[in-house]
Every structure is written in structure tokens, then in C-alpha cells.
Scaffold this active site. Structure first.
Site, PDB file in Angstrom:
ATOM      1  N   GLY A 178      -3.192  -7.966  38.982  1.00 15.84           N
ATOM      2  CA  GLY A 178      -3.596  -7.828  37.463  1.00 15.84           C
ATOM      3  C   GLY A 178      -4.928  -8.336  37.041  1.00 15.84           C
ATOM      4  CD  GLN A 185      -7.265 -13.417  34.248  1.00 15.93           C
ATOM      5  OE1 GLN A 185      -6.771 -12.097  34.232  1.00 15.93           O
ATOM      6  NE2 GLN A 185      -6.902 -14.249  35.152  1.00 15.93           N
ATOM      7  CB  CYS A 194      -3.100 -17.284  36.415  1.00 13.61           C
ATOM      8  SG  CYS A 194      -4.225 -16.706  35.544  1.00 13.61           S
ATOM      9  CG  LEU A 195      -6.511 -13.580  40.220  1.00 14.08           C
ATOM     10  CD1 LEU A 195      -6.925 -12.058  40.258  1.00 14.08           C
ATOM     11  CD2 LEU A 195      -6.386 -13.812  41.879  1.00 14.08           C
ATOM     12  CG  HIS A 248       0.439 -12.929  33.960  1.00 10.51           C
ATOM     13  ND1 HIS A 248       0.695 -14.281  34.554  1.00 10.51           N
ATOM     14  CD2 HIS A 248      -1.059 -12.907  34.042  1.00 10.51           C
ATOM     15  CE1 HIS A 248      -0.476 -14.737  34.948  1.00 10.51           C
ATOM     16  NE2 HIS A 248      -1.565 -13.982  34.606  1.00 10.51           N
ATOM     17  CD  GLU A 249      -2.851  -9.158  34.102  1.00  8.72           C
ATOM     18  OE1 GLU A 249      -3.703 -10.095  33.418  1.00  8.72           O
ATOM     19  OE2 GLU A 249      -2.353  -9.785  35.121  1.00  8.72           O
ATOM     20  CG  HIS A 262      -4.592 -13.414  30.842  1.00  6.14           C
ATOM     21  ND1 HIS A 262      -5.228 -14.622  31.091  1.00  6.14           N
ATOM     22  CD2 HIS A 262      -4.325 -13.211  32.118  1.00  6.14           C
ATOM     23  CE1 HIS A 262      -5.118 -15.297  32.163  1.00  6.14           C
ATOM     24  NE2 HIS A 262      -4.308 -14.355  33.037  1.00  6.14           N
TER      25      HIS A 262
HETATM   26  O1  GNR Z   1      -2.247 -11.761  40.824  1.00  2.00           O
HETATM   27  C1  GNR Z   1      -1.408 -12.179  40.153  1.00  2.00           C
HETATM   28  N1  GNR Z   1      -0.210 -12.458  40.656  1.00  2.00           N
HETATM   29  C2  GNR Z   1       0.854 -12.321  39.729  1.00  2.00           C
HETATM   30  C3  GNR Z   1       1.980 -13.103  40.222  1.00  2.00           C
HETATM   31  C4  GNR Z   1       3.173 -13.242  39.469  1.00  2.00           C
HETATM   32  C5  GNR Z   1       2.868 -13.203  37.765  1.00  2.00           C
HETATM   33  C6  GNR Z   1       1.878 -12.487  37.368  1.00  2.00           C
HETATM   34  C7  GNR Z   1       0.711 -12.184  38.209  1.00  2.00           C
HETATM   35  S1  GNR Z   1      -0.825 -11.792  37.583  1.00  2.00           S
HETATM   36  C8  GNR Z   1      -1.959 -12.497  38.754  1.00  2.00           C
HETATM   37  C9  GNR Z   1      -3.203 -11.834  38.371  1.00  2.00           C
HETATM   38  C10 GNR Z   1      -3.734 -12.765  37.171  1.00  2.00           C
HETATM   39  O2  GNR Z   1      -3.962 -13.711  36.953  1.00  2.00           O
HETATM   40  N2  GNR Z   1      -3.681 -11.715  36.053  1.00  2.00           N
HETATM   41  O3  GNR Z   1      -4.205 -12.221  34.842  1.00  2.00           O
HETATM   42 NI    NI Z   2      -3.498 -14.415  34.905  1.00  4.60          NI
END
Ligand code: GNR
Ligand code: NI
Length: 173
Positions: free
Chosen positions: A46, A51, A95-96, A137-138, A141
């Protein structure tokens, strides 16, 4: 298509509330394509527009199992959670914008989300499993919220300090 630079925590832009998208045009569709390319390249499941330093309410995701073969890219504009399950799920999140740091986060196991697609069409769908975790999670953000905000302050601080060190090292090259 082009790769975009992913912001690393701590960065004030990752703490800001993103602005709703007013209309969908070529510039936004280009951004969606770039975000998907950046997400797959990372690789991640995601990515939210803030980001990549674009303060708009748009996310992309693909939580399809890699061994299933077919990718399932999704672009969600102005996404809103309209229902959450009572049942909770714990997932080891990453999270990236916080590379190589993982921690367990508890969230609703299922959510129903309403959004607009790249053609300006209204959509509504229920997500479960990894898709439910990822979409929450997204959307976080877009509210300037990171998964580490759910952790105990000490653990959050430890991760933030590691990221500050990483950024110093990246700046030195
Ligand atoms: O790549 C991602 N893996 C992930 C693993 C578990 C819960 C959420 C994520 S999202 C993350 C990519 C990211 O940072 N998206 O904002
Ligand atoms: Ni993230």
C-alpha cells in the site's frame, strides 16, 4: 510512469491531515500510476499520497497474494471507513516510511470503505484479512497518523531515534 521519492519518518508532512480531492483529472491519474509503480518497486502492499509528499486524500494498494499470480491494483480517492467490525485483528505492521521496523497493531478485523475511483465513480466495499489492515493503515496516513502512534511511547521513541539515525546516514550518502 515514474518512481516517486518516499518520505521517511520523522517528517512534518507525514503528520499533516491531507486535503480531499475535488476533481479527478489527468494529473491525479498520473500520480496514481506513479504511486502504484513506486509501491510495487519498494516493494509494498500500500501507499498513501502524503508518503510521496502529495497532501491529497488518495491511496493505492495491492494485497493480492504474490503466488496467486494476478495483481489487484486498487486506487482509492477520498476513502472513508463507513463501518467497522466488533472483531479485532492483530497484525505485525510495517511502513515504507519507517523502513525495517515492525510492530503488532490491533485494528478492526473487517471494515467497509466508501471511495471514488479514478473515473470519479463512487464505490463501496468490505475488506477483511490483510486488505482490511492495509486500508486502515493507509487511511491513517491521510490523517497524519502512523502505525507507531499505536505503540507505547518508549517503543515509539526507540523507532523514531533509529529513523533519525538512518536519515542522518542517508544524508551523508
Ligand atoms: O508494505 C506495507 N506492508 C504492510 C504490512 C502490514 C501492515 C501494513 C502494511 S502497509 C506497508 C506499506 C505502507 O507503508 N503503506 O503506507
Ligand atoms: Ni505506511
Amino acid at each position: 510512469m515514474a518512481l516517486r521519492n518516499i518520505l521517511i519518518h520523522p517528517d512534518p508532512r507525514l503528520k499533516k491531515v491531507a486535503t480531499p480531492v475535488a476533481n479527478v483529472g489527468d494529473v491525479l491519474r498520473r500520480l496514481a500510476d506513479d504511486m502504484l509503480e513506486t509501491m510495487y518497486d519498494a516493494p509494498g502492499i500500500g501507499l498513501a499520497a502524503p508518503q510521496v509528499a502529495v497532501m491529497k486524500r488518495m491511496i493505492v494498494m495491492d494485497c493480492a497474494k504474490e503466488d496467486a499470480g494476478t495483481p489487484e491494483p486498487m486506487v482509492l480517492i477520498n476513502p472513508q471507513v463507513v463501518w467497522t467490525s466488533e472483531e479485532r485483528n492483530v497484525y505485525d505492521e510495517g511502513c515504507l516510511s519507517i523502513p525495517e521496523q515492525y510492530a503488532e497493531v490491533e485494528r478492526p478485523a473487517e471494515v467497509e470503505v466508501q471511495w471514488m475511483d479514478v473515473d470519479g465513480k463512487s464505490k463501496r466495499e468490505r475488506f477483511d484479512g490483510l486488505w482490511a489492515t492495509c486500508v486502515q493503515h493507509e487511511i491513517d496516513h491521510l490523517e497524519g497518523k502512523l502505525f507507531i502512534d499505536y505503540l507505547k511511547p518508549l517503543k515509539r521513541q526507540m523507532i523514531t531515534r533509529k529513523m533519525q539515525k538512518l536519515k542522518r546516514e542517508m544524508a551523508r550518502g
